[in-house]
Design an enzyme around this catalytic site. Structure first.
Site, PDB file in Angstrom:
ATOM      1  N   LYS A  49       0.798  -1.226   0.000  1.00  0.00           N
ATOM      2  CA  LYS A  49       0.000   0.000   0.000  1.00  0.00           C
ATOM      3  C   LYS A  49       0.831   1.278   0.000  1.00  0.00           C
ATOM      4  CE  LYS A  49      -4.457  -1.153   0.143  1.00  0.00           C
ATOM      5  NZ  LYS A  49      -5.476  -0.598  -0.776  1.00  0.00           N
ATOM      6  N   SER A 300       0.587  -9.935  -1.004  1.00  0.00           N
ATOM      7  CA  SER A 300       0.424  -8.485  -0.936  1.00  0.00           C
ATOM      8  C   SER A 300       0.660  -7.871   0.438  1.00  0.00           C
ATOM      9  CB  SER A 300      -0.968  -8.091  -1.432  1.00  0.00           C
ATOM     10  OG  SER A 300      -1.966  -8.727  -0.653  1.00  0.00           O
TER      11      SER A 300
END
Length: 401
Positions: A49, A300
């Protein structure tokens, strides 16, 4: 508009903040294909992110930077925005639902952000963030539906092609779609032959359903251990990009996600959160056609709350048949437990939990239920034990109300 030049620009800007994450061979994931893990769970802040958040903030005007940025998140986006704002020397305010784990709140604060706890759920925190953004003229940093954010995430695609030039396919988690949009755009622009597969949790299939129905849909509710991708409505920009550049989207169950988390821990000494493990789950359970192909699974994020990690591991063990429960209806007399234990021990299983129940309304007055949890090898081993108990005259209870 998203362009390859913008993704390359993001890659240049991000050099001083992020680390190019390693690609690790993972032969245990799928024996029929050559699988690699793109380890964004080892990125600064523990997830990808920060890439999109930093690039977005870096592109703000001096006037916008002076007013600061605001975001809404209970997890990785919050930490990414907080660190990015700190690195750019501007203030940040993160609205977080008051029910969020304390560990995530403290992690966000540790990166320099001001945290505003909002009573309710994510939607309440989002509405509060928009309200404050208008009051203070701050810039709202969207978690996925923003071209600059998508470009930042797309830098992962550039790294992948440098690390594995002969890549056949990449498997990417999908929540709102920012990550897969950036990766798919970059990969397809440089090599259209590479397949891009997206994965959602079966309890939150917003993009999956939208692509299937050829229109954006909003889910009534979402329920999954993969909280990082539990999104009710896909982004407008990301929906369009996924339609054009993503080859296929599949779903995985919570049990499959738990198994993938467990496999990553055991085989690769790697911690992944639920959202971070869905790509591995898709490869592990052959949700997409990767036989004989060189494939990258994007892990991720790794910010799993330690309070639920044990439950996730337990689910994963159950899914693999390495932990099993059995309930036996017995006559309530001495020696029964010893006899049952002897049968189980001879077959090589280990009893880790025992519970006698004499009060269940479904049993005879002189009977009891013996509930056991065992450590076993696999599903075949469990069936051997169940068969041996049955042959010894014990009545197994499939489901107790």
């Amino acid at each position: 508009m998203l362009t390859l030049d913008k993704i390359y620009q993001a890659s240049y800007v991000l050099k001083k903040v992020i680390r190019p994450t390693d690609v690790i061979a993972a032969p245990a994931v799928n024996p029929d294909s050559e699988v690699y893990l793109k380890t964004e769970n080892l990125q600064v802040t523990g997830s990808f992110k920060v890439r999109g958040a930093y690039f977005k903030i870096s592109q703000l005007t001096d006037e916008e930077k002076a007013c600061g940025v605001i975001a809404c998140s209970a997890g990785n986006h919050a930490q990414g925005v907080a660190l990015a704002a700190k690195e750019c020397g501007i203030k940040s305010l993160i609205c977080i639902p008051d029910g969020a784990p304390i560990s995530k709140v403290e992690a966000t604060k540790s990166y320099g952000a001001e945290v505003m706890l909002v009573k309710g759920v994510y939607d309440d925190a989002y509405n509060k963030a928009i309200e404050v953004q208008k009051e203070k003229n701050m810039t709202f940093i969207h978690p996925y539906d923003d071209v600059d954010v998508i470009a930042g995430q797309g830098t992962i695609g550039l790294e992948l092609l440098q690390q594995i030039p002969d890549l056949d396919a990449v498997i990417v988690p999908i929540g709102g779609g920012g990550l897969i949009s950036g990766v798919a755009y970059a990969v397809k622009a440089l090599n259209p032959n590479i397949k891009v597969y997206g994965v959602q949790a079966s309890g939150a299939p917003s993009m999956y359903n939208s692509i299937l129905q050829h229109e954006q849909i909003t889910l009534d509710s979402v329920h999954t251990i993969a909280d990082g991708i539990a999104v009710k409505h896909p982004g407008d920009i990301t929906y369009e990009i996924c339609q054009k550049y993503v080859d296929e989207i599949v779903t995985v169950t919570d049990d499959e996600i738990s198994t993938a988390i467990l496999m990553l821990i055991e085989k690769h000494k790697m911690i992944a959160e639920g959202a971070g493990a869905v790509a591995v789950a898709a490869a592990l359970f052959n949700k997409v056609d990767i036989k004989g192909k060189k494939v990258a699974c994007l892990v991720s994020g790794g910010n799993i709350d330690v309070t639920i990690l044990s439950r996730v591991i337990s689910r994963g063990l159950m899914k693999e048949g390495r932990s099993a429960d059995v309930t036996i209806e017995l006559m309530d007399k001495p020696g029964q437990l010893q006899d049952v234990s002897t049968i189980i021990a001879k077959l090589g299983a280990n009893v880790v939990s025992v519970r006698h129940d004499r009060s269940d309304e479904n049993m005879d007055i002189n009977s009891c239920f013996l509930r056991l949890r065992m450590e076993t090898r696999d599903h075949k081993h469990v069936e051997e034990i169940r068969k041996a108990l049955t042959q010894a005259g014990y009545k197994l209870v499939e489901k107790v109300r």
